[in-house]
Design an enzyme around this catalytic site. Structure first.
Site, PDB file in Angstrom:
ATOM      1  N   ASP A 158       1.117  -1.132   0.218  1.00 26.55           N
ATOM      2  CA  ASP A 158      -0.006   0.034  -0.041  1.00 26.55           C
ATOM      3  C   ASP A 158       0.810   1.165  -0.053  1.00 26.55           C
ATOM      4  OD1 ASP A 158       0.804  -0.503   2.544  1.00 26.55           O
ATOM      5  OD2 ASP A 158      -0.741   0.503   3.602  1.00 26.55           O
ATOM      6  N   HIS A 188       1.914  -8.869  -3.558  1.00 25.32           N
ATOM      7  CA  HIS A 188       0.682  -7.612  -3.094  1.00 25.32           C
ATOM      8  C   HIS A 188       1.603  -6.491  -3.206  1.00 25.32           C
ATOM      9  CE1 HIS A 188      -3.322  -6.393  -1.940  1.00 25.32           C
ATOM     10  NE2 HIS A 188      -2.785  -5.589  -1.117  1.00 25.32           N
ATOM     11  N   ASP A 215       1.541 -17.385  -4.439  1.00 19.85           N
ATOM     12  CA  ASP A 215       2.130 -16.237  -4.975  1.00 19.85           C
ATOM     13  C   ASP A 215       1.302 -15.449  -5.911  1.00 19.85           C
ATOM     14  OD1 ASP A 215       4.079 -14.816  -6.137  1.00 19.85           O
ATOM     15  OD2 ASP A 215       4.945 -16.082  -7.499  1.00 19.85           O
ATOM     16  N   GLU A 262       2.334 -10.071   0.584  1.00 18.37           N
ATOM     17  CA  GLU A 262       2.615  -8.912   0.440  1.00 18.37           C
ATOM     18  C   GLU A 262       3.962  -8.408   0.649  1.00 18.37           C
ATOM     19  OE1 GLU A 262      -0.320  -6.178   2.548  1.00 18.37           O
ATOM     20  OE2 GLU A 262       0.657  -4.268   1.899  1.00 18.37           O
TER      21      GLU A 262
HETATM   22  O1  G3I Z   1      -2.785  -9.537  18.812  1.00 17.15           O
HETATM   23  C1  G3I Z   1      -3.166 -10.874  18.407  1.00 17.15           C
HETATM   24  C2  G3I Z   1      -2.635 -12.017  19.492  1.00 17.15           C
HETATM   25  O2  G3I Z   1      -3.270 -11.819  20.570  1.00 17.15           O
HETATM   26  C3  G3I Z   1      -2.778 -13.330  18.806  1.00 17.15           C
HETATM   27  O3  G3I Z   1      -2.617 -14.262  19.769  1.00 17.15           O
HETATM   28  C4  G3I Z   1      -2.467 -13.557  17.432  1.00 17.15           C
HETATM   29  C5  G3I Z   1      -2.835 -14.945  16.913  1.00 17.15           C
HETATM   30  O4  G3I Z   1      -2.710 -14.876  15.705  1.00 17.15           O
HETATM   31  O5  G3I Z   1      -2.850 -12.487  16.698  1.00 17.15           O
HETATM   32  C6  G3I Z   1      -2.267 -11.244  17.090  1.00 17.15           C
HETATM   33  O6  G3I Z   1      -2.728 -10.161  16.308  1.00 17.15           O
HETATM   34  C7  G3I Z   1      -2.124 -10.179  14.906  1.00 17.15           C
HETATM   35  C8  G3I Z   1      -1.511  -8.889  14.777  1.00 17.15           C
HETATM   36  O7  G3I Z   1      -0.878  -8.808  13.391  1.00 17.15           O
HETATM   37  C9  G3I Z   1      -0.365  -8.835  15.648  1.00 17.15           C
HETATM   38  O8  G3I Z   1       0.867  -9.382  15.303  1.00 17.15           O
HETATM   39  C10 G3I Z   1      -3.213 -10.509  14.125  1.00 17.15           C
HETATM   40  O9  G3I Z   1      -3.892 -11.692  13.990  1.00 17.15           O
HETATM   41  C11 G3I Z   1      -2.852 -10.281  12.544  1.00 17.15           C
HETATM   42  O10 G3I Z   1      -3.858 -10.415  11.656  1.00 17.15           O
HETATM   43  C12 G3I Z   1      -1.935  -8.908  12.486  1.00 17.15           C
HETATM   44  O11 G3I Z   1      -1.463  -8.916  11.232  1.00 17.15           O
HETATM   45  C13 G3I Z   1      -0.899  -7.489  10.744  1.00 17.15           C
HETATM   46  C14 G3I Z   1      -1.771  -6.926   9.757  1.00 17.15           C
HETATM   47  O12 G3I Z   1      -1.209  -5.638   9.152  1.00 17.15           O
HETATM   48  C15 G3I Z   1      -3.173  -6.685   9.611  1.00 17.15           C
HETATM   49  O13 G3I Z   1      -3.570  -5.721  10.588  1.00 17.15           O
HETATM   50  C16 G3I Z   1       0.576  -7.649  10.604  1.00 17.15           C
HETATM   51  O14 G3I Z   1       1.336  -7.883  11.532  1.00 17.15           O
HETATM   52  C17 G3I Z   1       0.939  -6.370   9.773  1.00 17.15           C
HETATM   53  O15 G3I Z   1       2.403  -6.561   9.472  1.00 17.15           O
HETATM   54  C18 G3I Z   1       0.190  -5.823   8.595  1.00 17.15           C
HETATM   55  O16 G3I Z   1       0.732  -4.688   8.152  1.00 17.15           O
HETATM   56  C19 G3I Z   1       0.241  -4.144   7.003  1.00 17.15           C
HETATM   57  C20 G3I Z   1      -0.629  -2.969   7.394  1.00 17.15           C
HETATM   58  O17 G3I Z   1      -1.617  -2.885   8.275  1.00 17.15           O
HETATM   59  C21 G3I Z   1      -1.140  -2.238   6.023  1.00 17.15           C
HETATM   60  N1  G3I Z   1       0.411  -1.915   5.235  1.00 17.15           N
HETATM   61  C22 G3I Z   1       0.660  -3.340   4.660  1.00 17.15           C
HETATM   62  C23 G3I Z   1       1.039  -4.097   6.072  1.00 17.15           C
HETATM   63  C24 G3I Z   1       1.670  -5.346   5.594  1.00 17.15           C
HETATM   64  O18 G3I Z   1       0.948  -6.475   5.247  1.00 17.15           O
HETATM   65  O1  9MR Z   2      -3.525  -3.664   0.020  1.00 14.43           O
HETATM   66  C1  9MR Z   2      -3.873  -3.765   1.429  1.00 14.43           C
HETATM   67  C2  9MR Z   2      -2.741  -4.139   2.183  1.00 14.43           C
HETATM   68  O2  9MR Z   2      -1.718  -3.523   2.136  1.00 14.43           O
HETATM   69  C3  9MR Z   2      -3.073  -4.235   3.728  1.00 14.43           C
HETATM   70  O3  9MR Z   2      -2.020  -5.232   4.209  1.00 14.43           O
HETATM   71  C4  9MR Z   2      -4.454  -5.487   3.791  1.00 14.43           C
HETATM   72  C5  9MR Z   2      -4.594  -5.738   4.984  1.00 14.43           C
HETATM   73  O4  9MR Z   2      -5.201  -4.563   5.865  1.00 14.43           O
HETATM   74  O5  9MR Z   2      -5.321  -4.574   3.068  1.00 14.43           O
HETATM   75  C6  9MR Z   2      -5.223  -4.444   1.702  1.00 14.43           C
HETATM   76  O6  9MR Z   2      -6.429  -3.903   1.028  1.00 14.43           O
HETATM   77  C7  9MR Z   2      -7.382  -4.736   0.898  1.00 14.43           C
HETATM   78  C8  9MR Z   2      -8.585  -4.457   1.579  1.00 14.43           C
HETATM   79  O7  9MR Z   2      -8.041  -4.649   2.924  1.00 14.43           O
HETATM   80  C9  9MR Z   2      -9.935  -5.486   1.403  1.00 14.43           C
HETATM   81  N1  9MR Z   2     -10.031  -5.219   0.029  1.00 14.43           N
HETATM   82  C10 9MR Z   2      -9.177  -5.617  -0.881  1.00 14.43           C
HETATM   83  C11 9MR Z   2      -7.741  -4.767  -0.773  1.00 14.43           C
HETATM   84  C12 9MR Z   2      -6.635  -5.339  -1.548  1.00 14.43           C
HETATM   85  O8  9MR Z   2      -6.857  -5.287  -2.821  1.00 14.43           O
END
Ligand code: G3I
Ligand code: 9MR
Length: 569
Positions: free
Chosen positions: A179, A493, A536, A545
């Site tokens: 993103d 991604h 992939d 991603e």
């Molecule tokens: O806090 C809970 C914990 O209590 C539980 O035991 C564990 C079990 O799976 O999950 C923990 O939460 C996780 C959290 O990360 C913290 O590690 C969520 O399940 C997991 O979905 C979450 O994933 C994050 C994701 O965003 C969704 O929010 C990733 O770490 C994080 O790297 C990723 O970051 C995204 C940005 O939001 C947007 N830009 C892209 C980036 C990479 O994908």
């Molecule tokens: O592109 C977004 C990515 O960078 C984030 O990690 C992800 C999780 O929050 O979300 C992606 O965006 C998606 C959105 O959450 C749901 N609709 C589809 C988007 C990607 O095409």
């Protein structure tokens, strides 16, 4: 009767041999001279040890052997039998033949030269607010996107001096991931990890060039690249109170578009304790490093330190401001309700840089956890910095820090040495999480630090072996770094790579990797195992991603291992 049974058994065995597929999993970048070298044979069913041959470029057999007894690797739901090819220590290209299959691999001293540079160059390609000209970007040249000179203050971030919708300028920085948003917490650990790479291997990085616009000046390229992000981070601090906005994003994720076509309004959203402390820690580290470049960058180090101290003061006065997305914002949250680790980390970095007692007093080594670092878990970063600057701390403090740090490093080393697959992953149930490949990269980083603290070669050996995982000796057979290896991640991604019209993705990017939670519901996941939950494909933001915080430990470790490959014991 007996004869009939044994004929049936023989037939059965023949059938198994005919129908059973054995895959060869290997480090697709190659193996270093004088380090242990493993090639793994894997199969869904159990199988007997396999004979293997290694041939050199002239097709002469240079090594023959039999793989070890297969054991079950539960995380991938496969049996694995290891072939030890450590005896090959002459640089060259070889062929490994076993189980009616063959792969080619390289042995040498400079195996990660090109991939280690690419892992750093990714940051340049991720720059916001600037065009990427052909001269530096080659086929990945693109017009400027996201000037970010008119971001608005979101209601969640409004203050008396900056009421809602105030326009502020917040240019530069790196796009977080696939993103186009910019998040302080995640920028923090990414920037720290790259600064730490420089701090720990400064001679190496001083001569490393990246072909970026700043190349050739008095400041090493990697510090010029990092400065692009520091400059943005500085704009995220509200001058009137020292608080730090949590992120700069649109209200929602954009479509798949190139940066130059992004037209949505951007906002600075919320302030948080985690953002302020991450910011303080990173600015403190940066201040001590850029202090050595005062002539080229006058006052920069001072500016960074002032920013660090005011952010820390704000965090102390606002110790429990936990960020959650406001109702109208759906971009990445990076929420963290436990900032004890960020408090320790910021205090450690501020003390190292300033030597002020007030920061020293705030450090409680027994409160510093020894988890593998991640954007939410910054204790490990505090331990790394303390041990690197050990002369600044009392010896009993360092002894505690070292014991705590090494107990994690020892677990990782043990896992590499004794697990079925001989990798670091799988110590903790949560290793295969969103961004699991960065867990592996950070585990390797800890092994490298353990080697530096102890000079025990076994940690470094384990680091080399563990790196195989990211480069192909894993549960899927992918080399998880774009543009490298025989079967690299190709459809990450990543909006730019998806939309730029260039067939190949930007090289040097680490895919997030296997994630059995599969939050994206993308179809085509290879299988349901922890280490096989990967696809992939563009649609898989949960397993495929890329992100600045995942590439940073990749860059740290690849560069370190290549450096040792040329210099070490
Ligand atoms: O806090 C809970 C914990 O209590 C539980 O035991 C564990 C079990 O799976 O999950 C923990 O939460 C996780 C959290 O990360 C913290 O590690 C969520 O399940 C997991 O979905 C979450 O994933 C994050 C994701 O965003 C969704 O929010 C990733 O770490 C994080 O790297 C990723 O970051 C995204 C940005 O939001 C947007 N830009 C892209 C980036 C990479 O994908
Ligand atoms: O592109 C977004 C990515 O960078 C984030 O990690 C992800 C999780 O929050 O979300 C992606 O965006 C998606 C959105 O959450 C749901 N609709 C589809 C988007 C990607 O095409």
């Amino acid at each position: 009767m007996k004869l009939k049974l044994s004929i049936t058994l023989v037939l059965f065995n023949v059938l198994i041999c005919v129908s059973q597929t054995i895959d060869i999993r290997y480090n697709q970048l190659g193996y270093f001279n004088n380090r242990s070298k493993i090639i793994s044979l894997t199969s869904g069913d159990n199988f007997s040890p396999q004979s293997f041959n290694v041939l050199d470029a002239n097709d002469a057999i240079v090594l023959s052997g039999t793989s070890k007894l297969a054991t079950y690797w539960a995380d991938a739901q496969v049996y694995v039998s290891q072939a030890d090819i450590s005896a090959i220590n002459t640089a060259g290209v070889y062929t490994f033949k076993s189980a009616n299959k063959e792969v080619s691999f390289t042995v040498g001293t400079d195996i990660y030269k090109s991939i280690s540079s690419a892992s750093l160059k990714y940051y340049y390609y991720s720059r916001a607010s600037t065009a990427i000209p052909k001269k530096y970007g080659g086929v990945y040249a693109r017009p400027m996107g996201h000037p970010d000179t008119n971001a608005r203050v979101h209601s969640s971030a409004a203050s008396a001096s900056r009421p809602v919708n105030t326009v502020i300028s917040s240019p530069k920085g790196w796009y977080d991931a696939g993103d186009y948003n910019k998040y302080i917490v995640n920028s923090g650990i990414s920037t720290y990890t790259l600064l730490a790479a420089f701090e720990h291997f400064d001679t190496y990085y001083k001569s490393k060039t990246l072909n970026i616009p700043e190349t050739g000046g008095d400041v090493p390229d990697v510090l010029d690249e990092i400065k692009w992000n520091l400059d943005w981070m500085l704009t995220m601090q509200e001058p009137s109170d020292g608080g730090v906005y949590h992120k700069l994003t649109g209200l929602n994720f954009s479509n798949k578009i190139m940066p130059e076509n992004y037209k949505s309004q951007r906002y600075v959203v919320g302030k948080s304790t985690a953002a302020a402390l991450n910011f303080a820690a990173v600015m403190a580290v940066a201040s001590r490093i850029y202090a050595n470049y005062e002539t080229a960058l006058p006052e920069y180090s001072t500016t960074l330190l002032e920013a660090a101290e005011t952010a820390y003061t704000w965090a102390k006065a606002n110790p429990k401001v936990y960020f959650t997305n406001p109702k109208d914002v759906t971009t990445g949250e990076y929420g963290d309700n436990n900032v004890a680790d960020e408090f320790e980390w910021a205090a450690v970095e501020l003390f190292i840089t300033t030597k002020k007692t007030e920061y020293n007093k705030a450090i409680k080594v027994s409160n510093i956890d020894n988890k593998v670092p991640g954007w939410r878990y910054t204790d490990g970063l505090a331990l790394i910095s303390m041990l690197y600057h050990k002369t600044l701390f009392p010896s009993n403090t360092i002894t505690s820090a070292k014991n705590s740090f090494l107990s994690t490093a020892d677990k990782i080393k043990h896992q590499v040495e004794h697990s079925a697959m001989h990798i670091s992953m799988g110590i903790d149930d949560k290793d295969y999480t969103w961004g699991s490949n960065a867990v592996a990269a950070n585990q390797i980083l800890l092994l490298i630090r353990a080697y530096e603290f102890t000079k025990t070669n076994a940690y470094l050996d384990a680091a080399y072996t563990a790196m195989d995982y990211l480069l192909g000796r894993n549960g899927t057979g992918f080399c998880y770094v774009t543009g490298f290896g025989d079967m690299p991640t190709t459809y990450p991604h990543h909006r730019i790579s998806e939309e730029d019209g260039i067939e190949a993705p930007i090289p040097g990017m680490l895919s997030g990797g296997p994630n059995p939670a599969r939050q994206d519901k993308c179809s085509g996941y290879l299988n349901t195992s922890k280490a096989g939950s990967y696809v992939d494909a563009w649609c898989s933001f949960a397993s495929n991603e890329v992100a600045i915080n995942w590439n940073a430990p990749l860059a740290y470790t690849l560069n370190a291992l290549n450096f040792y490959g040329n210099t070490a014991p």
